[in-house]
Write a protein that holds these residues in place. Structure first.
Motif, PDB file in Angstrom:
ATOM      1  N   HIS A   5      61.840  24.333  54.937  1.00  0.00           N
ATOM      2  CA  HIS A   5      61.715  24.421  53.431  1.00  0.00           C
ATOM      3  C   HIS A   5      61.008  23.984  52.567  1.00  0.00           C
ATOM      4  O   HIS A   5      60.154  25.154  51.785  1.00  0.00           O
ATOM      5  CB  HIS A   5      63.327  24.868  53.423  1.00  0.00           C
TER       6      HIS A   5
ATOM      7  N   HIS B 105      62.910  27.859  43.882  1.00  0.00           N
ATOM      8  CA  HIS B 105      63.426  26.755  44.727  1.00  0.00           C
ATOM      9  C   HIS B 105      64.421  25.966  44.413  1.00  0.00           C
ATOM     10  O   HIS B 105      65.138  25.216  44.967  1.00  0.00           O
ATOM     11  CB  HIS B 105      61.949  26.639  44.984  1.00  0.00           C
TER      12      HIS B 105
ATOM     13  N   TRP C 248      64.844  37.230  46.914  1.00  0.00           N
ATOM     14  CA  TRP C 248      65.684  36.083  45.815  1.00  0.00           C
ATOM     15  C   TRP C 248      67.014  37.093  45.280  1.00  0.00           C
ATOM     16  O   TRP C 248      66.867  37.989  44.690  1.00  0.00           O
ATOM     17  CB  TRP C 248      65.009  35.055  44.311  1.00  0.00           C
TER      18      TRP C 248
ATOM     19  N   ASP D 254      67.820  32.269  48.833  1.00  0.00           N
ATOM     20  CA  ASP D 254      66.752  32.214  48.798  1.00  0.00           C
ATOM     21  C   ASP D 254      66.992  33.405  50.269  1.00  0.00           C
ATOM     22  O   ASP D 254      68.483  33.343  50.877  1.00  0.00           O
ATOM     23  CB  ASP D 254      65.516  31.468  49.705  1.00  0.00           C
TER      24      ASP D 254
ATOM     25  N   HIS E 208      61.942  32.642  55.044  1.00  0.00           N
ATOM     26  CA  HIS E 208      61.427  31.337  56.091  1.00  0.00           C
ATOM     27  C   HIS E 208      62.446  30.110  56.057  1.00  0.00           C
ATOM     28  O   HIS E 208      62.531  29.375  55.505  1.00  0.00           O
ATOM     29  CB  HIS E 208      60.324  31.273  55.431  1.00  0.00           C
TER      30      HIS E 208
END
Ligand code: FE2
Length: 261
Positions: A82, A132, A178, A213, A217
């Motif tokens: 990530h 992020h 998100w 998130d 992924h």
């Protein structure tokens, strides 16, 4: 919780001296350097290997490597993969910012043009960086229950912490990119928002408090397609102290210019 100092709160820092703006932190660092003191590191370090290959620019990857291997339910491999994606957004944000200075303006067009593409993808890369950073910074805790002003805010909106957690899980299953639980500087309350990708449906004047998130992924290595188990792991590793600090900063320093100006 890892031993890493968890002191980053959006555009503000929480230091021994209290909450200060990032500009003030930079000034403090410059003053320390000028007097021979140690430069304030802000708990961050450049990611040397990847940064070496990336275009130079204002975006520097922050150091979240201490999260890898220290959380129950989120493996070191999952976190490290990530972080590679995060570092990619850093590189692209720098590249786009640079390219926009010399882009051909004569072909500007809303269907396709180089300037349009750079402008749109700048929003994508920038939000990819910032969301992020909020995400990684609100991990590394022990879960449990929120306290303080954030506890009061979620009780006002959702009735109880249990109902808030149920809501957060449902929101996590509903979004494609998100979930942002944020402080609404326009209305003065905490509410939730869903984004299908970094730059689609990103709300204005909402200060992120809890950033989740839900891109695949974020959990495929550990949970395959079982997003519900990932959401449990996310909640179990939440750092509610960081969330409380973010809320206190957001209410003390409402974000930027108000829309009445
Ligand atoms: Fe992600």
């Amino acid at each position: 919780m890892s031993s890493k100092k968890r002191d980053l709160v959006g555009n503000y820092e929480v230091t021994k001296e209290g909450i200060v703006t990032r500009r003030e932190v930079l000034m403090m660092g410059a003053m320390a350097a000028a007097t021979g003191g140690l430069l304030a590191t802000q708990g961050q370090a450049a990611v040397a290997a990847d940064a070496a290959a990336a275009p130079a620019g204002a975006y520097k990857a922050r150091d979240f490597k201490s999260l890898a291997g220290t959380m129950d339910g989120l493996s070191a491999d999952q976190i490290n993969q990530h972080l590679k994606l995060y570092e990619g957004y850093i590189a692209k944000a720098n590249a786009i910012h640079k390219d926009l200075k010399s882009v051909d303006l004569s072909t500007a067009n809303a269907t396709y043009s180089p300037v349009r593409e750079l402008l749109i993808e700048q929003s994508f890369a920038h939000n990819g960086v910032v969301y992020h950073e909020y995400y990684f910074n609100n991990l590394g805790g022990k879960g449990g229950e929120p306290t303080g002003n954030f506890k009061s805010a979620i009780e006002e909106q959702w009735g109880s912490n249990a109902k808030f957690i149920d809501f957060l899980k449902a929101a996590g299953k509903s979004a494609r990119g998100w979930v942002i639980v944020g402080y609404n500087t326009r209305a003065g309350y905490v509410d939730a928002y869903a984004l299908d990708t970094h730059n689609i449906a990103s709300p204005a004047n909402i200060v992120p408090l809890v950033v989740l998130d839900v891109y695949e992924h974020a959990y495929m290595i550990d949970y395959k397609t079982d997003r519900a188990k990932y959401l449990e792991a996310f909640i179990n590793n939440m750092n509610w102290d960081v969330v409380e600090k973010r809320l206190n900063v957001a209410t003390k320093h409402p974000s930027g210019a108000d829309s009445t100006l």
